[in-house]
Enzyme design. Structure first.
Site, short mmCIF file in Angstrom:
data_model
loop_
_atom_site.label_atom_id
_atom_site.label_comp_id
_atom_site.label_asym_id
_atom_site.label_seq_id
_atom_site.Cartn_x
_atom_site.Cartn_y
_atom_site.Cartn_z
N GLU A 1 -17.73 23.78 5.70
CA GLU A 1 -17.12 23.14 4.54
C GLU A 1 -16.16 24.08 3.82
O GLU A 1 -16.58 24.93 3.04
CB GLU A 1 -18.19 22.73 3.52
CG GLU A 1 -18.98 21.50 3.87
CD GLU A 1 -20.00 21.14 2.79
OE1 GLU A 1 -20.24 21.94 1.86
OE2 GLU A 1 -20.58 20.04 2.89
N GLU B 1 -22.98 16.30 8.47
CA GLU B 1 -23.90 16.50 7.36
C GLU B 1 -23.81 15.29 6.42
O GLU B 1 -22.71 14.85 6.09
CB GLU B 1 -23.48 17.77 6.60
CG GLU B 1 -24.58 18.39 5.78
CD GLU B 1 -24.08 19.67 5.10
OE1 GLU B 1 -23.64 20.61 5.78
OE2 GLU B 1 -24.14 19.71 3.86
#
Ligand code: MG
Length: 339
Positions: free
Chosen positions: A176, A262
């Site tokens: 991320e 995720e």
């Protein structure tokens, strides 16, 4: 006497035939059971804005993400028993190994300072996934991967060389990005992708997108050239809804494939209550667009995104000592069909 012998001589070929049929039937049953998720679907391949299996059929898989491999209790879950349990009892078809790279809180256990330790931890999970015939995401779990590009190249070169011929493997090269622009992410990603492709020309690569892997629309408008690459989309149903699905739709409309490495049913910070209504909308969207999804996280930390009750460890998972998230997510994964 004569009568019974004639019966016997008549029946003999039938018994033989029955025995042969029984044997053939047993072989068929054995082969059915031997078929795994990965032998059935083979290497995953991006085709347009979907991911297809070896027969060119769009597929999506549901599974679990392990928590940070640098967490103090990671050894409870970074083992083969955890993976085998999830594959057999949750019908998890994809697992994610989230390798911590460098965090202030990692006590020197991250990949940068302890590369061999971390590599072994990840290989344990990859080997267990291969043994169970499920997919595995090798995740460079970082929020500032551009600072560790050299190390990422070394690590992924090794992984691609070791595992690149296995259909099970998926490379996730940047978990991320947060504040980084897509241009910065791309500058990090291109040499890492080139390093993987030098050893493994064809397995799926997934690339993180700006703003905690939400700005897939921005990435889609300035894509990376590679024949088998998808963009990472992360969502938490307690925090993200239609606005984020609209971004995802833009990427799909730009003919780009997405992969949810995720997601959570709770808030983006890993806490809060389960939002079942929004989760349902997300799952419908994922099903419609054949997007695979991996739930965060296999852990027993005191936060509502954990699937195992606080402090219960591996035994908690094996004994179904699950949180509300754990029960909810287990149902979702069990009921998911790939096609
Ligand atoms: Mg390959």
């Amino acid at each position: 006497m004569f009568f019974s012998r004639s019966i016997f001589s008549f029946k003999k070929p039938s018994y033989l035939l029955l025995a042969v049929l029984f044997f053939l039937n047993a072989l068929v049953i054995q082969n059915t059971y031997a078929q795994t998720v990965v032998t059935e679907n083979g290497r995953l391949q991006v085709k347009g804005n979907t991911i297809v299996n070896k027969n060119d059929k769009p597929v999506s898989f549901a599974g679990n993400s392990l928590f940070w491999s640098i967490a103090h209790n990671a050894s409870n879950f970074y083992n083969a028993e955890t993976i085998t349990h999830l594959a057999k009892n949750w019908k998890t078809s994809i697992i994610r190994a989230s390798m911590g790279v460098k965090e202030q809180w990692d006590s020197g256990k991250g990949y940068i300072e302890s590369p061999d330790f971390q590599k072994q931890r990840i290989k344990t999970i990859v080997d267990a996934a291969i043994a169970n015939g499920i997919y595995v995401i090798i995740d460079w779990h970082s929020h500032d991967a551009e600072n560790y590009q050299k190390e990422a190249i070394t690590f992924f070169t090794d992984m691609a060389q070791t595992y690149g011929s296995n259909a099970n493997i998926i490379y996730e090269i940047y978990n991320e990005p947060i504040h980084q622009t897509w241009r910065e992410v791309k500058a990090y990603a291109l040499p890492v992708i080139a390093a993987i492709r030098a050893k493994d020309p064809d397995n799926l690569i997934v690339v993180g997108t700006p703003q905690w892997s939400q700005d897939v629309n921005i990435a889609a408008r300035n894509p990376i050239e590679d024949a088998n690459l998808a963009y990472t989309l992360h969502f938490y149903a307690g925090s993200h809804g239609q606005i984020l699905r609209n971004k995802a739709q833009i990427a799909l409309d730009n003919n780009k494939a997405l992969f949810v490495t995720e997601w959570g049913a709770v808030n983006a910070d890993g806490n809060g209550t389960i939002n079942k209504g929004e989760t349902k909308k997300w799952l419908k969207f994922l099903k419609k667009n054949h997007i695979s999804h991996v739930n965060w996280a296999v852990n027993d930390k005191d936060e509502t995104s954990s699937i195992i009750n606080v402090g219960k460890g591996k035994a908690g998972l094996l004994n179904n000592d699950l949180t509300a998230s754990g029960e909810f997510i287990k149902e979702i994964i069990l009921k998911w069909s790939a096609k």
